[in-house]
Scaffold this motif. Sequence first.
Motif, PDB file in Angstrom:
ATOM      1  N   ASP A  57      34.143  25.591  39.017  1.00 31.41           N
ATOM      2  CA  ASP A  57      33.660  26.601  39.973  1.00 31.41           C
ATOM      3  C   ASP A  57      34.630  27.769  40.012  1.00 31.41           C
ATOM      4  N   SER A  58      34.094  28.977  40.213  1.00 33.61           N
ATOM      5  CA  SER A  58      34.956  30.162  40.246  1.00 33.61           C
ATOM      6  C   SER A  58      34.574  31.067  41.403  1.00 33.61           C
ATOM      7  N   ALA A  59      35.557  31.836  41.869  1.00 33.84           N
ATOM      8  CA  ALA A  59      35.367  32.827  42.923  1.00 33.84           C
ATOM      9  C   ALA A  59      35.866  34.171  42.415  1.00 33.84           C
ATOM     10  N   VAL A  60      35.147  35.245  42.744  1.00 30.15           N
ATOM     11  CA  VAL A  60      35.473  36.591  42.254  1.00 30.15           C
ATOM     12  C   VAL A  60      35.590  37.529  43.436  1.00 30.15           C
ATOM     13  N   VAL A  61      36.596  38.400  43.384  1.00 29.79           N
ATOM     14  CA  VAL A  61      36.719  39.475  44.354  1.00 29.79           C
ATOM     15  C   VAL A  61      37.056  40.760  43.600  1.00 29.79           C
ATOM     16  N   PHE A  62      36.481  41.895  44.060  1.00 32.23           N
ATOM     17  CA  PHE A  62      36.703  43.196  43.426  1.00 32.23           C
ATOM     18  C   PHE A  62      37.565  44.065  44.330  1.00 32.23           C
ATOM     19  N   SER A  63      38.511  44.781  43.736  1.00 32.63           N
ATOM     20  CA  SER A  63      39.315  45.747  44.481  1.00 32.63           C
ATOM     21  C   SER A  63      38.501  47.021  44.703  1.00 32.63           C
ATOM     22  N   PRO A  64      38.967  47.895  45.589  1.00 35.36           N
ATOM     23  CA  PRO A  64      38.351  49.223  45.647  1.00 35.36           C
ATOM     24  C   PRO A  64      38.684  50.014  44.380  1.00 35.36           C
ATOM     25  N   TYR A  65      37.976  51.114  44.140  1.00 34.68           N
ATOM     26  CA  TYR A  65      38.340  52.023  43.051  1.00 34.68           C
ATOM     27  C   TYR A  65      39.609  52.766  43.444  1.00 34.68           C
ATOM     28  N   ILE A  66      40.580  52.775  42.551  1.00 31.96           N
ATOM     29  CA  ILE A  66      41.901  53.312  42.865  1.00 31.96           C
ATOM     30  C   ILE A  66      42.199  54.485  41.942  1.00 31.96           C
ATOM     31  N   ASP A  67      42.535  55.640  42.538  1.00 33.91           N
ATOM     32  CA  ASP A  67      42.916  56.831  41.779  1.00 33.91           C
ATOM     33  C   ASP A  67      44.432  56.812  41.582  1.00 33.91           C
ATOM     34  N   LYS A  68      44.859  56.639  40.340  1.00 34.58           N
ATOM     35  CA  LYS A  68      46.285  56.560  40.033  1.00 34.58           C
ATOM     36  C   LYS A  68      46.803  57.821  39.351  1.00 34.58           C
ATOM     37  N   SER A  69      46.056  58.913  39.458  1.00 33.76           N
ATOM     38  CA  SER A  69      46.411  60.140  38.723  1.00 33.76           C
ATOM     39  C   SER A  69      47.740  60.739  39.190  1.00 33.76           C
ATOM     40  N   SER A  70      48.165  60.435  40.415  1.00 34.79           N
ATOM     41  CA  SER A  70      49.424  61.000  40.918  1.00 34.79           C
ATOM     42  C   SER A  70      50.645  60.250  40.403  1.00 34.79           C
ATOM     43  N   LEU A  71      50.448  59.152  39.709  1.00 36.23           N
ATOM     44  CA  LEU A  71      51.557  58.339  39.204  1.00 36.23           C
ATOM     45  C   LEU A  71      51.803  58.639  37.735  1.00 36.23           C
ATOM     46  N   ASN A  72      53.060  58.787  37.365  1.00 38.83           N
ATOM     47  CA  ASN A  72      53.408  59.058  35.968  1.00 38.83           C
ATOM     48  C   ASN A  72      53.245  57.822  35.085  1.00 38.83           C
ATOM     49  N   ILE A 153      46.800  34.822  46.211  1.00 48.68           N
ATOM     50  CA  ILE A 153      47.486  36.065  45.830  1.00 48.68           C
ATOM     51  C   ILE A 153      47.868  36.820  47.092  1.00 48.68           C
ATOM     52  N   ASP A 154      48.890  37.676  46.959  1.00 49.53           N
ATOM     53  CA  ASP A 154      49.359  38.473  48.094  1.00 49.53           C
ATOM     54  C   ASP A 154      50.019  39.747  47.565  1.00 49.53           C
ATOM     55  N   ASN A 155      50.136  40.746  48.447  1.00 50.71           N
ATOM     56  CA  ASN A 155      50.802  42.030  48.137  1.00 50.71           C
ATOM     57  C   ASN A 155      50.287  42.652  46.839  1.00 50.71           C
ATOM     58  N   PHE A 156      48.988  42.853  46.765  1.00 49.18           N
ATOM     59  CA  PHE A 156      48.315  43.439  45.594  1.00 49.18           C
ATOM     60  C   PHE A 156      48.413  44.957  45.718  1.00 49.18           C
ATOM     61  N   GLU A 157      49.195  45.604  44.826  1.00 52.70           N
ATOM     62  CA  GLU A 157      49.406  47.042  44.995  1.00 52.70           C
ATOM     63  C   GLU A 157      49.627  47.763  43.666  1.00 52.70           C
ATOM     64  N   ILE A 158      49.335  49.062  43.685  1.00 49.41           N
ATOM     65  CA  ILE A 158      49.591  49.965  42.553  1.00 49.41           C
ATOM     66  C   ILE A 158      50.767  50.862  42.942  1.00 49.41           C
ATOM     67  N   SER A 159      51.742  51.010  42.041  1.00 52.84           N
ATOM     68  CA  SER A 159      52.912  51.826  42.351  1.00 52.84           C
ATOM     69  C   SER A 159      53.459  52.449  41.071  1.00 52.84           C
ATOM     70  N   GLU A 160      54.493  53.261  41.239  1.00 53.66           N
ATOM     71  CA  GLU A 160      55.138  53.914  40.090  1.00 53.66           C
ATOM     72  C   GLU A 160      55.981  52.899  39.335  1.00 53.66           C
TER      73      GLU A 160
END
Length: 606
Positions: A57-72, A153-160
């Motif tokens: 059995d599996s479970a799926v979750v989707f993140s929001p759409y994330i704009d990363k254009s400000s990150l190098n 899972i925890d602390n799911f984030e996009i960063s530089e």
Amino acid sequence: YDNSSFPVCFIQGDDDIFDWTLDANGTASTSTGPSDDISGGGNYIYIEASTPRVPGDSAVVFSPYIDKSSLNSAKLTFYSHMFGASIGTLRIEASDDGGNSYITIFSKSGDQGDQWNYETVCLGAFSDTVVFKVTASVGDDGSGTQWFGDIAIDNFEISEGVALDIAGLSVTVDPILALNNAPFIISGDLNNIGCNTINSMDINYSIDGGATVTMPVNNINFLTGDIYSFNHITTWNPPSSGTYNVEIWASNLNGSNDMDLTNDRVNTDIIVASALAQRRPIMESFTSSTCGPCVAGNSNVASVLSNYANDQYSILKYQMSWPGVGDPYYSDEGGDRRVYYSVNTVPNLVLDGNSWQGNSSSLTTQLVDDAIATPSFINLSSNYSIGGQTIDFTVDIDPLADFSNLTLYAAIFEYITFNNFGTNGEIEFNYVMKKMVPGSSGFNITSLQEGNQVTENFSYTFQGNYILPPDANSPVNHTIQHTVEDFNNLGVIVWIQDDNSKEILQSTTASLVLDVNEDLTSLNKFMVFPNPSNEIATIAFMGLQDNDIDVKLVNLLGEVVLHESFTSSSILDNFNIDVSSFSNGVYNVVITSNDKISTQQLQILR
């Protein structure tokens, strides 16, 4: 994920089997899942693998759409927790075309240990807007059991992100070492959280902030997100026993400096002890007379332990309050130990606190051998006496290193009980815990110093008369009653435990001495222990110095199967009889001295 409802903007999948769950403070199943979030006191999301889930059995979750254009140089970081015998797979996919197609950027399967693991994925290959699909699947433990499979899972984030960044993860040297085993290898784990693969680096350590010891490493393929485990080629030879701080870090990454120095170093204190002690592991068994599988579990434990001498291990059994109405010898203190170890199924056995925990039917001689072979750094001994309904005992602690903030636990147990039979077919029960002294919270030891022996004295008097509670819903009230079937059949177990890690540093089963206040002219208080016995039974008595003593072992047919005579040489004396060749059953031990005769029953049980 520290919201009161499911994380905002995260969406449960429609085409999966079940959903992710927001949680805090531990999942519902034992021996799987986190006990808290990564920061402490917050939330995480996880999959609950218990029934009605099945493997696959599996479970799926989707993140929001994330704009990363400000990150190098964007990177995804998160913590994963994948602990349990039935862990399946955690997979993360990313899409930069609006979710029309996905590329797998992370996948990990199987038990990763009971800790949060930091994960890093660099996102340079994706365009400005990205969405993530997180899938967790239920596995099994090889026998079809799936409930030890909670993934979080925890602390799911996009960063530089940066190109070159190696973080110190852990020092993996044993926390306590024996000086006579020096020199020691310094070992540790490093984590590549930068976006470049590392092909060369220097691995360093220092002791107490002293000189840096460097080992160059070349021709490696240390990928982003990977962990590099090392053994340093230069060993450490401490000059004396004591506590040392060991620090590790990496430098000279691909010939360049690390681009984030804030996470480079990790350190820990190592205790170097002057000598070693022989470890006596303790097994804490959770069982019940209403538990069918407990019959096989108890039988397996007895079979495994038959390979060892009685002084090589300690064992204690807590009768539990389920299944059904539970065992009548259940007590609130046994319930406290259940909570302490997060026990939710029986039979369950805990070996040395954190060495191993599982179904009693899965205990093996290899597990016990490994526990016995693990060095200890505390010598522990204990003596006890029985006078009426009072148990007095002394505990001697001889530390071979410095320790702080430990707990001394002690339990009075009955070697064999009969009255608590239930529905599982068992008619006798061994090593049944009767009372923890001073209680289930133990006795705090704030400090132990190497070479300074500590002695603690305890006394407990069982109150009132014997009671057989109707079931576990009405446990014994120790302030007015007790559940001891035979006060001549009691023993004492003591152990020293680190409540933070649950590690038990040493245990022992106390030795019996007779109460000096007893009537020395009478033989009716002589003791036979352990009872039941399987190899050596000890007959202890007092006040018969220089007297001739006659010992007979008589079976239920009246046949004398053993007859020994000897002269007592001391006021407090004992005599050992080898019962290993006799058949299982109940025998009478008949003692004669100065024309006085006394008899007690001895059960031989293998």
